[in-house]
Design a protein around this motif. Structure first.
Motif, short mmCIF file in Angstrom:
data_model
loop_
_atom_site.label_atom_id
_atom_site.label_comp_id
_atom_site.label_asym_id
_atom_site.label_seq_id
_atom_site.Cartn_x
_atom_site.Cartn_y
_atom_site.Cartn_z
N ASP A 88 0.96 -1.16 0.01
CA ASP A 88 -0.08 -0.15 0.02
C ASP A 88 0.97 1.34 0.09
N ALA A 89 2.15 1.13 -0.27
CA ALA A 89 3.00 2.32 -0.46
C ALA A 89 4.29 1.87 -1.26
N LEU B 15 6.40 7.34 -11.63
CA LEU B 15 5.40 7.66 -12.47
C LEU B 15 4.99 6.20 -13.20
N GLY B 16 5.92 5.44 -13.42
CA GLY B 16 5.65 4.18 -13.76
C GLY B 16 4.69 3.52 -13.14
N ALA B 17 5.18 3.70 -11.72
CA ALA B 17 4.21 2.84 -10.77
C ALA B 17 2.96 3.46 -10.62
N VAL B 18 2.76 4.62 -10.57
CA VAL B 18 1.35 5.36 -10.87
C VAL B 18 0.69 4.58 -12.18
N ALA C 144 -4.54 -1.56 -12.02
CA ALA C 144 -4.69 -2.66 -11.09
C ALA C 144 -5.95 -2.16 -10.34
N GLY C 145 -6.65 -1.09 -10.67
CA GLY C 145 -7.75 -0.46 -10.13
C GLY C 145 -7.86 -0.02 -8.68
N LYS C 146 -6.46 0.32 -8.66
CA LYS C 146 -6.42 1.27 -7.25
C LYS C 146 -6.15 2.94 -7.43
N LYS C 147 -6.01 3.58 -6.48
CA LYS C 147 -5.88 5.06 -6.73
C LYS C 147 -4.42 5.30 -6.12
N PRO C 148 -3.72 5.56 -6.82
CA PRO C 148 -2.29 6.13 -6.61
C PRO C 148 -2.41 7.35 -5.59
N GLY C 149 -1.85 7.63 -4.52
CA GLY C 149 -1.83 8.51 -3.61
C GLY C 149 -2.89 8.42 -2.52
N LYS C 150 -3.71 7.55 -2.78
CA LYS C 150 -4.56 7.08 -1.83
C LYS C 150 -4.60 5.75 -1.31
N ASP C 151 -5.00 4.58 -2.24
CA ASP C 151 -4.81 3.51 -1.88
C ASP C 151 -3.51 2.85 -1.58
N VAL C 152 -2.49 3.40 -2.46
CA VAL C 152 -1.33 3.17 -2.71
C VAL C 152 -0.37 4.60 -2.44
#
Length: 361
Positions: free
Chosen positions: A262-263, A273-276, A282-290
């Motif tokens: 989750d981080a 940025l590639g990770a974002v 994957a259906g998750k929200k960068p900055g929030k879920d991860v």
């Protein structure tokens, strides 16, 4: 590992660098520069003013080089990596801009395209073309010995920037100009602790192997997490080679193999940025879920902060031109240059990202 903060003797260079104005040309190829409303003062680097300086400096006499007027000199700049990365674009442009401003007679520029053998031959070729002073952004900390020896044989001083070489200061090279990479990792850890509340499963996207940047940014982060946040577990460390596509690929694999992540701490913005992209896929929200924290300060990463898809960016300022040429001028004026000239770096988060976007590269 580099010695921290040994730059007192560059106070004058600091003032020169801090007041220099550069063209804001360090954006990625798909962007249009926009400094309106931004903090354009961040375009120029400044050396830190430490409480103390340890070790003897390097002077023209101790190095054994002849006196030189940069306005009547051939200067060579060796770039290590292809300029698809905004950091490298901004770095090269900064050197070109300042060489023109200083009035350097001729500037030779090369790009090793991430090949050590090419960087060695590039430097040797510039020496053959009459280079009298060299600024080198090393690809790796080891391996440049043949090029450094060739420069030493011709009594051509070498200034290294952004990555250190494991060679003898004031013999194989004059000095290193760059960030305190351990401190960058530590600051990234502090930002991660703040973003996660001190509890998370973190993946580290490592930079390229074989250089002190990756080693030090990893050490700073890992040591600080261990010391300050026992609730944060580092569950994976895998190299993304400082590349966006590789960072995305690695993050996609990690999301599959370790779904509890989750981080993510990326050791440069491109991997972050590639990770974002991977997190979104994957259906998750960068900055929030991860949560996402990285190092560099590119405009794309700071914009991601503004958009809420990032949590923090620790700057690594690539605009070496003013400080590099100020250092060269002091060196040729007979002043001693410390082995490590550590620059100041800012940090971006949700409180300053929008207003500081124009100063990013």
């Amino acid at each position: 590992m580099m010695t921290q903060r040994r730059s007192r003797t560059l106070a004058a260079a600091c003032l020169l660098a801090a007041t220099a104005t550069l063209a804001a040309s360090g954006c990625s190829k798909s962007e249009t520069p926009d400094t309106s409303g931004g903090d354009s003062s961040q375009e120029a680097q400044a050396a830190e003013s430490p409480e103390s300086s340890s070790g003897s400096g390097c002077s023209l006499t101790t190095y054994g080089a002849p006196k030189l007027d940069l306005k009547d000199a051939v200067v060579g700049f060796s770039q290590s990596e292809k300029e698809a990365n905004p950091f490298r674009i901004a770095e090269t442009q900064s050197i070109k801009d300042e060489a023109k401003k200083v009035g350097v007679k001729k500037l030779l520029t090369t790009n090793a395209q991430s090949q050590l053998s090419k960087q060695i031959s590039d430097i040797q070729d510039m020496l053959s073309q009459g280079a009298q002073f060299l600024i080198v952004a090393p690809l790796n900390s080891d391996g440049l010995e043949p090029a450094l020896k060739a420069a030493a044989a011709k009594k051509v001083p070498v200034l290294t920037i952004d990555r250190k070489v494991n060679s003898a200061a004031c013999k194989d090279y004059v000095a290193f100009l760059g960030s305190d990479f351990v401190e960058q990792g530590k600051r990234a850890a502090d930002a991660m602790i703040k973003a996660t509340g001190g509890k998370a499963k973190v993946a580290i996207l490592l930079g390229a192997s074989g250089n002190n940047v990756t080693t030090d940014r990893t050490k700073g982060f890992v040591d600080q997490i261990k010391a300050e946040a026992p609730g944060i577990e580092i569950v994976a460390q895998q190299t993304g080679e400082f590349a966006r596509d590789k960072g995305q690929q690695v993050m996609e694999q990690l999301i599959q193999s370790k779904p509890g992540i989750d981080a993510v701490y990326a050791e440069n913005d491109e991997m972050g940025l590639g990770a974002v992209t991977a997190i979104k896929a994957a259906g998750k929200k960068p900055g929030k879920d991860v949560k996402v924290v990285s190092v560099d300060g590119t405009r794309n990463a700071v914009q991601a902060l503004v958009n809420g898809e990032y949590n923090a960016v620790i700057e690594s300022n690539p605009r070496f031109g003013p400080l590099a040429f100020a250092t060269a001028q002091k060196f040729y004026a007979g002043e001693e240059i410390p082995e490590n000239v550590i620059i100041t770096d800012r940090a971006y988060d949700e409180t300053n990202a929008k207003e500081s976007l124009g100063g990013a590269f």
